[in-house]
Each structure stands twice: as structure tokens, then as C-alpha cells.
Design a protein around this motif. Structure first.
Motif, mmCIF file in Angstrom:
data_model
loop_
_atom_site.group_PDB
_atom_site.id
_atom_site.type_symbol
_atom_site.label_atom_id
_atom_site.label_comp_id
_atom_site.label_asym_id
_atom_site.label_seq_id
_atom_site.Cartn_x
_atom_site.Cartn_y
_atom_site.Cartn_z
ATOM 1 N N VAL A 72 44.985 44.693 32.038
ATOM 2 C CA VAL A 72 44.736 44.365 33.433
ATOM 3 C C VAL A 72 43.699 45.302 34.049
ATOM 4 N N VAL A 75 40.230 43.675 33.040
ATOM 5 C CA VAL A 75 39.857 42.431 33.732
ATOM 6 C C VAL A 75 39.810 42.639 35.241
ATOM 7 N N GLY A 76 40.245 43.804 35.714
ATOM 8 C CA GLY A 76 40.231 44.102 37.139
ATOM 9 C C GLY A 76 39.190 45.141 37.505
ATOM 10 N N GLU A 80 34.970 45.031 37.911
ATOM 11 C CA GLU A 80 34.365 45.294 39.217
ATOM 12 C C GLU A 80 33.334 46.410 39.116
ATOM 13 N N TYR A 153 43.879 34.889 29.494
ATOM 14 C CA TYR A 153 44.006 34.420 30.875
ATOM 15 C C TYR A 153 45.474 34.208 31.231
ATOM 16 N N VAL A 157 45.371 37.662 33.130
ATOM 17 C CA VAL A 157 44.618 37.333 34.338
ATOM 18 C C VAL A 157 45.475 36.590 35.346
ATOM 19 N N GLY A 160 47.414 38.353 38.081
ATOM 20 C CA GLY A 160 46.717 38.987 39.191
ATOM 21 C C GLY A 160 46.740 40.510 39.089
ATOM 22 N N VAL A 164 41.613 41.455 40.453
ATOM 23 C CA VAL A 164 41.810 40.312 39.554
ATOM 24 C C VAL A 164 41.988 39.052 40.409
ATOM 25 N N GLU A 165 41.169 38.041 40.168
ATOM 26 C CA GLU A 165 41.170 36.824 40.979
ATOM 27 C C GLU A 165 41.342 35.590 40.090
ATOM 28 N N PRO A 166 42.561 35.314 39.639
ATOM 29 C CA PRO A 166 42.753 34.186 38.711
ATOM 30 C C PRO A 166 42.321 32.844 39.275
ATOM 31 N N TYR A 169 38.647 31.573 38.460
ATOM 32 C CA TYR A 169 38.249 31.273 37.082
ATOM 33 C C TYR A 169 38.242 29.766 36.886
ATOM 34 N N HIS A 186 34.272 33.158 34.725
ATOM 35 C CA HIS A 186 34.326 33.762 36.057
ATOM 36 C C HIS A 186 32.977 34.410 36.370
#
Length: 275
Positions: A72, A75-76, A80, A153, A157, A160, A164-166, A169, A186
């Protein structure tokens, strides 16, 4: 990292768009920028040098994270930081750094020469997929496309977390070599990535699949397809009291022979074809 034993790891593959068209100095600048951005992003999620195995791919990198690194975080916050790093790097540049990044997790080993495993194969194919390339090419304002496997995912993902903005996607089918699955794409700061053009349906092949109809020769009008046999026959009839009326023969027929109108390469072959 040096072990033939497969260990479950997060795998990251990254590639620079259009690096083959860059001049030598621009290519060096691109590589320095890419490595600097990734190193800063790993520092931001407290991943030290001993927790990431990095392999240079010329115009990209391949990385495997230690099992204790939380996916996490990658992917977060890591993503960014990469996004912000790319923005800062590209400020004022005409040859902007534009990246495709893919992630997947699975058993990975190292054979002394490099990373090995199906997780590595899938990650690289997602990064190099036609869909990832088309999304990046669809809008010149996009400098980063991120793609994760369906498994990553659904297990990471979708839960969240920070950055993280599932819901942002988009699932898109990916077909490449042995890969045939749905991946999730994404673009940071976009509610949805652009939709790649649909893949044309493959023409079926194999036994029992009809061939497309033959086309008329160039310049011909009203031409009919011609196979190895046609329905035209020349008929020789032997007998007495016979009257030929158009296509009908009236009278006693002693013997007949029907010879089909053969293609040029079969001319002169008597008795060939249906009788």
C-alpha cells in the motif's frame, strides 16, 4: 538479493517513453531524472537500499521489493512522490520525462543474473502493453501512466489508503504473448485515464474456418468466383434420331461423356472431375 528460492515480492517495472528518439545528452538527463525520482520516492516510504533490488533496463528499471515492504505504501505515497518528482523534473524542459510504471506481486527469485518469475514477466508485459502506451500517447499533458495487475488491485488498491484512489482506476483487458487478463490503469490527477482504441477482433483460423470469398480480377465487372470445378460442361452424344433443343437432347442416347470446363492447368485431362 541472491537466492534461487522464490519469495513473494512486489515487482515494479518502469519505462521511459520515446527514449530511442532522444539525443545522447537528453538521454543522460532522462536517466538521471528517472533514478533521482525513484530514489527520492523510496526514501519517502522509508525503503532503504537493502530492501529494494534494482536492475537497469537502459530506458527503464526493474525492481523487486523486500517482503516486509507494505504494498500500500508503493501504490500510495510512493506513486505520489514519483508523480511530483516527474512534474518538478519536467518544468521548463522540451524533452519531458514521460513514464509507464507497472506493479504486480508474486513469487520471485534471483539466479545470479537477474530477477526470475512469472510475476516479473507479467509486470514487464503490463508496462510494455499496447494499452499503457496508447494511454500515454493519447494526451501530451500526461507524463505518468500507472498500471497494476488485477490481483494487486483487488488485494491492495481497492482497500484504499493515503494517496490511494481505487475509484480513479479503469479496468482494461490486456493481451500480449501469454498474457490475457484485465489490468487496472490510473493517471494521477485524472478521474479516469483515456480509453485506448479497441483491439480489432482476431480473424479465426484453423480447420473448418471458411476462406474469405474470392474477389474479381482488377478491372473486371460482374465476374463470378471460380473454383477448381464449374457447372459448365461440353457434351458429346452418340445416337440416332436425336434432336438438340437448347440444353435438352431428345432421342435415343447411345453414349455420352461430360467433360467439365477445366482450369488452364487441367486442360486436356479426360474424365477428370465429377461424372
Amino acid at each position: 538479493m541472491s537466492s534461487h528460492e522464490a519469495v513473494h515480492r512486489l515487482v515494479v517495472s518502469a519505462d521511459v517513453k520515446g527514449s530511442g528518439r532522444l539525443g545522447h545528452q537528453a538521454k543522460l538527463r532522462s536517466r538521471r531524472g528517472m533514478y533521482g525520482i525513484f530514489e527520492s520516492a523510496f526514501d519517502a516510504v522509508a525503503v532503504g537500499g537493502g530492501q529494494v533490488h534494482l536492475e537497469d533496463r537502459g530506458d527503464g528499471v526493474l525492481a523487486a521489493l523486500a517482503p516486509e515492504v507494505p504494498p500500500v505504501d508503493l501504490v500510495g505515497l510512493w506513486l505520489e512522490e514519483v508523480y511530483q518528482g516527474v512534474r518538478a523534473h519536467n518544468a521548463g524542459l522540451s524533452d519531458r520525462l514521460r513514464l509507464r510504471i507497472a506493479m504486480h506481486a508474486g513469487p520471485v527469485s534471483h539466479d545470479g543474473r537477474g530477477l526470475v518469475g512469472r510475476a516479473v514477466d507479467l509486470t514487464c508485459r503490463l508496462c510494455d502493453s499496447r494499452e499503457a502506451k496508447e494511454i500515454l500517447a493519447a494526451d501530451d499533458a500526461i507524463d505518468l501512466v500507472f498500471v497494476v495487475s488485477d490481483g494487486l488491485y483487488r488485494s491492495v488498491v481497492v482497500e484504499g489508503g493515503r494517496f490511494v484512489e481505487p475509484e480513479h482506476y479503469r479496468p482494461i483487458p490486456v493481451q500480449a504473448k501469454e498474457t490475457d487478463e484485465v489490468a487496472w490503469f490510473h493517471v494521477p490527477r485524472r478521474t479516469q485515464p483515456p480509453v485506448p482504441r479497441p483491439r480489432p477482433p482476431a480473424r479465426p483460423t484453423g480447420v473448418g474456418v471458411p476462406e474469405p470469398p474470392a474477389t474479381a480480377a482488377a478491372g473486371a465487372t460482374g465476374a463470378e468466383p471460380r473454383g477448381p470445378w464449374t457447372t459448365k460442361y461440353s457434351i458429346n452424344v452418340n445416337g440416332i434420331n436425336q434432336i438438340v433443343d437448347g440444353a435438352e437432347v431428345h432421342g435415343d442416347i447411345v453414349g455420352s461423356r461430360g467433360t467439365p470446363d477445366l482450369p488452364d492447368d487441367d486442360d486436356g485431362v479426360e474424365g477428370a472431375g465429377p461424372r
